[in-house]
Design a protein around this motif. Structure first.
Motif, short mmCIF file in Angstrom:
data_model
loop_
_atom_site.label_atom_id
_atom_site.label_comp_id
_atom_site.label_asym_id
_atom_site.label_seq_id
_atom_site.Cartn_x
_atom_site.Cartn_y
_atom_site.Cartn_z
N PRO A 155 0.80 -1.23 0.00
CA PRO A 155 0.00 0.00 0.00
C PRO A 155 0.83 1.27 0.00
N ALA A 156 2.07 1.18 0.49
CA ALA A 156 2.92 2.37 0.50
C ALA A 156 3.29 2.82 -0.91
N GLY A 157 3.09 1.92 -1.88
CA GLY A 157 3.38 2.28 -3.27
C GLY A 157 2.25 3.01 -3.95
N ASP A 158 1.12 3.22 -3.29
CA ASP A 158 0.00 3.97 -3.86
C ASP A 158 0.30 5.47 -3.78
N TRP A 159 -0.28 6.22 -4.70
CA TRP A 159 -0.10 7.68 -4.65
C TRP A 159 -1.28 8.38 -5.30
N GLY A 160 -1.35 9.68 -5.07
CA GLY A 160 -2.40 10.50 -5.67
C GLY A 160 -1.80 11.69 -6.39
N GLU A 161 -2.54 12.21 -7.38
CA GLU A 161 -2.12 13.38 -8.15
C GLU A 161 -3.32 14.30 -8.33
N PHE A 162 -3.11 15.59 -8.10
CA PHE A 162 -4.14 16.60 -8.35
C PHE A 162 -3.89 17.24 -9.70
N LEU A 163 -4.96 17.59 -10.38
CA LEU A 163 -4.82 18.24 -11.68
C LEU A 163 -4.20 19.63 -11.51
N HIS A 164 -4.53 20.30 -10.39
CA HIS A 164 -3.97 21.63 -10.18
C HIS A 164 -2.53 21.58 -9.67
N CYS A 165 -2.04 20.38 -9.35
CA CYS A 165 -0.63 20.19 -8.98
C CYS A 165 -0.02 19.18 -9.94
N HIS A 166 -0.10 19.48 -11.21
CA HIS A 166 0.26 18.52 -12.24
C HIS A 166 1.70 18.02 -12.06
N GLY A 167 1.84 16.69 -12.06
CA GLY A 167 3.16 16.09 -11.97
C GLY A 167 3.63 15.85 -10.55
N LYS A 168 2.94 16.35 -9.55
CA LYS A 168 3.35 16.18 -8.16
C LYS A 168 2.62 14.99 -7.56
N ARG A 169 3.38 14.04 -7.01
CA ARG A 169 2.79 12.84 -6.43
C ARG A 169 2.67 12.99 -4.91
N PHE A 170 1.54 12.56 -4.40
CA PHE A 170 1.29 12.58 -2.96
C PHE A 170 1.23 11.13 -2.47
N HIS A 171 2.29 10.64 -1.87
CA HIS A 171 2.30 9.28 -1.33
C HIS A 171 1.71 9.23 0.08
N ASP A 172 1.69 10.36 0.75
CA ASP A 172 1.09 10.46 2.08
C ASP A 172 -0.36 10.89 1.92
N PHE A 173 -1.29 10.02 2.27
CA PHE A 173 -2.70 10.32 2.05
C PHE A 173 -3.22 11.36 3.03
N ASP A 174 -2.53 11.59 4.13
CA ASP A 174 -2.90 12.70 5.00
C ASP A 174 -2.64 14.03 4.29
N ARG A 175 -1.59 14.09 3.49
CA ARG A 175 -1.30 15.30 2.71
C ARG A 175 -2.35 15.50 1.62
N ILE A 176 -2.90 14.41 1.10
CA ILE A 176 -3.98 14.56 0.12
C ILE A 176 -5.18 15.23 0.78
N ARG A 177 -5.52 14.82 2.01
CA ARG A 177 -6.63 15.45 2.73
C ARG A 177 -6.36 16.93 2.95
#
Length: 604
Positions: free
Chosen positions: A96-118
């Motif tokens: 699960p640590a290999g999962d990540w998120g990307e925002f369209l308004h932060c194009h190219g930036k990966r968020f591996h910490d889901f607390d940071r996504i919140r």
């Protein structure tokens, strides 16, 4: 149709399926249009989650993703639509640590910490609408890449609120309802209508809005949350069984994490285990096909009713001597005595009249067999998977095979019942311990009648004949009761042996032997014409999307100036100006009807 679909799948790259190719293309299209203008939106297939404030919408989304990443709180939290694109990736060695998120308004930036996504969702919301409860229809776009999700697009919409707070306008309820309807109006949108189980579903805001956008209930799924918070003595069985607000796709119940669970960082795996334990302890809340009905008998309970409430009382209602008139009994007695007559009770008329009464048991027993036969066919039809309806040939052959197998057991069951009656007719066992016997029958009959005080002309029947008639009736009734009890016991056993148990033991193997043949596959799996037409349209749309993707990715700059006053970019205006190319007719004829105007596409 099945062959064409297989050939199309064979032409796709290894590991590539319709879901793995079409949905990413749709996600790219949404990103392309989002870059043009925040007001430009393309109605493409997606799942929208709607509900009132604090109904559990965000918790449902987190349960689907399996991660804790959405803002939570007691007041209104979802203040902008969140378009969540789930993308399935191969499993990572990091888990699960290999999962990540990307925002369209932060194009190219990966968020591996889901607390940071919140935190980023909160920050982006505050950036546009401020920190004082403001609401906007401008969406936030987030992609989550994970090996534990299904590739799909979800939309988390603001909860329906009635009383404005903070910077919210006085007409906040009307604005939120209009925003929700705008997202769920498209025919390609699946609606998850979230309703707390401790609220009357008939008064649900989510279901009311879903009904306005989807009057037929064909693309709405009801989601009942907070089942564990219902008042003691109440349950959601009726709602889960689709009886309160009927939906074609039905309702599903969920038990989600509470605010205390979230505060204590209770993991998703532990929450799912608790939910599973909750439903296992309450089997009636299982909304699936295995749930036991509460308003009618089903399955084996119906068979038990046939045996105990139909066969038993039916045989008890038979009067063995009702059709035996005194004249019939006297005639049989005199015929058996011949020239000499009879001093006591002759055996021959008793056996003759008893056999005639026993024969009357055959008809209700055979009728019971027919009832059991019909109940087995009914149970088999109810057990058929709903997807079978898509394949008329398979449905017809399956029904025919089940009926034929049940019929195989019906024939020996009927023969057994007839043989049971024949056995009773073949030998009248007057030594049976329950048989009343001649002496006791005479005693119960009262013996010889006492002469009346006043003698008149003798009746047509002598005293001796009257005794013989009464005693014969008692004997016939006594033996008939013995046979009746035998039949009440043996007929259900015979039906269970030849029909019910035989069906349980061998139906699956019979269906495999009958249907699982390679030469029948193509014929049985032929879909209905309307399903085949929809599949053909989807395949054509997929080819068109692939062909048009390269061109569409280069269009944001050109499209920026084409936004209509309503906030939606006009496809028709763009297509009218696109130079003729090899893919334009395909795009114009198939992409638009298949995606934007479902049901209006002509057959390719």
């Amino acid at each position: 149709m099945a062959r064409a679909f297989a050939e199309h799948e064979a032409n796709l790259p290894v590991g590539d399926t319709l879901g793995q190719t079409l949905i990413p293309v749709i996600n790219k299209l949404q990103d392309v249009f989002a870059q043009v203008s925040p007001d430009v939106r393309l109605d493409l297939p997606q799942v929208a989650v709607i509900g009132s404030q604090s109904s559990g919408k965000s918790s449902v989304l987190e349960a689907l993703v399996g991660r804790d990443f959405l803002p939570r709180g007691s007041n209104i939290v979802t203040r902008r639509p969140l378009i969540l694109q789930l993308i399935k990736i191969p499993p990572s060695p990091a888990g699960p640590a290999g999962d990540w998120g990307e925002f369209l308004h932060c194009h190219g930036k990966r968020f591996h910490d889901f607390d940071r996504i919140r935190q980023e969702i909160l920050a982006e919301t505050d950036r546009l609408v401020g920190t004082n409860k403001g609401v906007s229809d401008k969406p936030i776009r987030l992609k989550i890449y994970s090996s534990s999700v299904l590739t799909m697009t979800l939309v988390d919409l603001p909860g329906i609120t009635r009383v404005p707070v903070g910077d919210q306008p006085n007409d906040i309820e009307a604005r939120v309802r209009a925003m929700v309807l705008d997202y769920i109006a498209a025919e390609s949108c699946i609606i998850l209508a979230v309703t707390p189980a401790n609220q009357d579903p008939a008064a649900s805001d989510a279901l009311e809005l879903a009904r306005r956008a989807d009057p037929a209930g064909a693309r709405t799924i009801g989601v009942l949350t907070k089942l564990d918070l219902m008042d003691r003595g109440t349950d959601a069985v009726a709602a889960l069984r689709n009886e309160v607000v009927p939906l074609r796709l039905g309702h599903v119940g969920v038990v989600l994490r509470s605010q205390e669970d979230i505060a204590s960082r209770r993991g998703m795996a532990e929450a799912r285990a608790a939910e599973r334990a909750f439903f296992e302890a309450r089997p009636t809340l299982d909304g699936g096909s295995d749930a036991l009905p509460t308003d009618e008998l089903a399955g084996g309970a119906r068979l038990r009713h046939v045996f105990r409430e139909v066969l038993g009382p039916g045989l008890d209602a038979l009067d063995p001597t009702a059709e035996l008139s005194d004249a019939d009994v006297r005639t049989a007695i005199r015929n058996s005595g011949g020239v000499r007559g009879a001093l006591l009770i002759p055996e021959a008329p008793f056996e003759l009249l008893t056999r005639r009464a026993v024969e009357r048991l055959l008809a209700p027993c055979l009728q019971c067999k027919e009832y059991v036969h019909a109940e087995l066919l009914r149970a088999a039809a109810a057990a058929a998977p709903p997807d079978v309806a898509r394949f008329p040939a398979l449905r017809a052959v399956l029904a025919e095979a089940v009926e034929a197998y049940v019929e195989q057991g019906a024939a020996p069951a009927e023969a057994m019942i007839r043989n049971l009656v024949a056995c009773e007719l073949a030998f009248i066992n007057t030594s049976h311990p329950d048989f009343i016997g001649g002496n006791r029958a005479i005693a119960q009959g009262g013996g010889l009648a006492r002469p009346p005080a006043t003698l008149r002309v003798p009746a047509a029947m002598s005293d001796q004949e009257a005794v013989q008639v009464d005693v014969t009736r008692l004997l016939v009734a006594s033996y008939f009761n013995i046979v009746r009890r035998n039949m009440q016991d043996l007929v259900p056993k015979a039906l269970m042996l030849f029909l019910v148990n035989n069906l349980q033991r061998g139906l699956q193997q019979h269906l495999i032997h009958t249907l699982y043949r390679e030469e029948l596959f193509e014929e049985l799996m032929t879909e209905r014409e309307d399903v085949a037409a929809k599949r053909s349209g989807c395949l054509s749309a997929l080819r068109a999307l692939r062909a048009a993707l390269v061109t569409l990715e280069g269009l944001p700059g050109e499209m920026a100036g084409r936004a209509a006053a309503s906030g939606r970019w006009s496809f028709k205006a763009m297509l009218a100006e696109i130079p003729t190319s090899g893919y334009q007719p395909l795009f114009q004829c198939q992409v638009l009807p298949a995606i934007l105007w479902p049901g209006h596409c002509s057959q390719p």
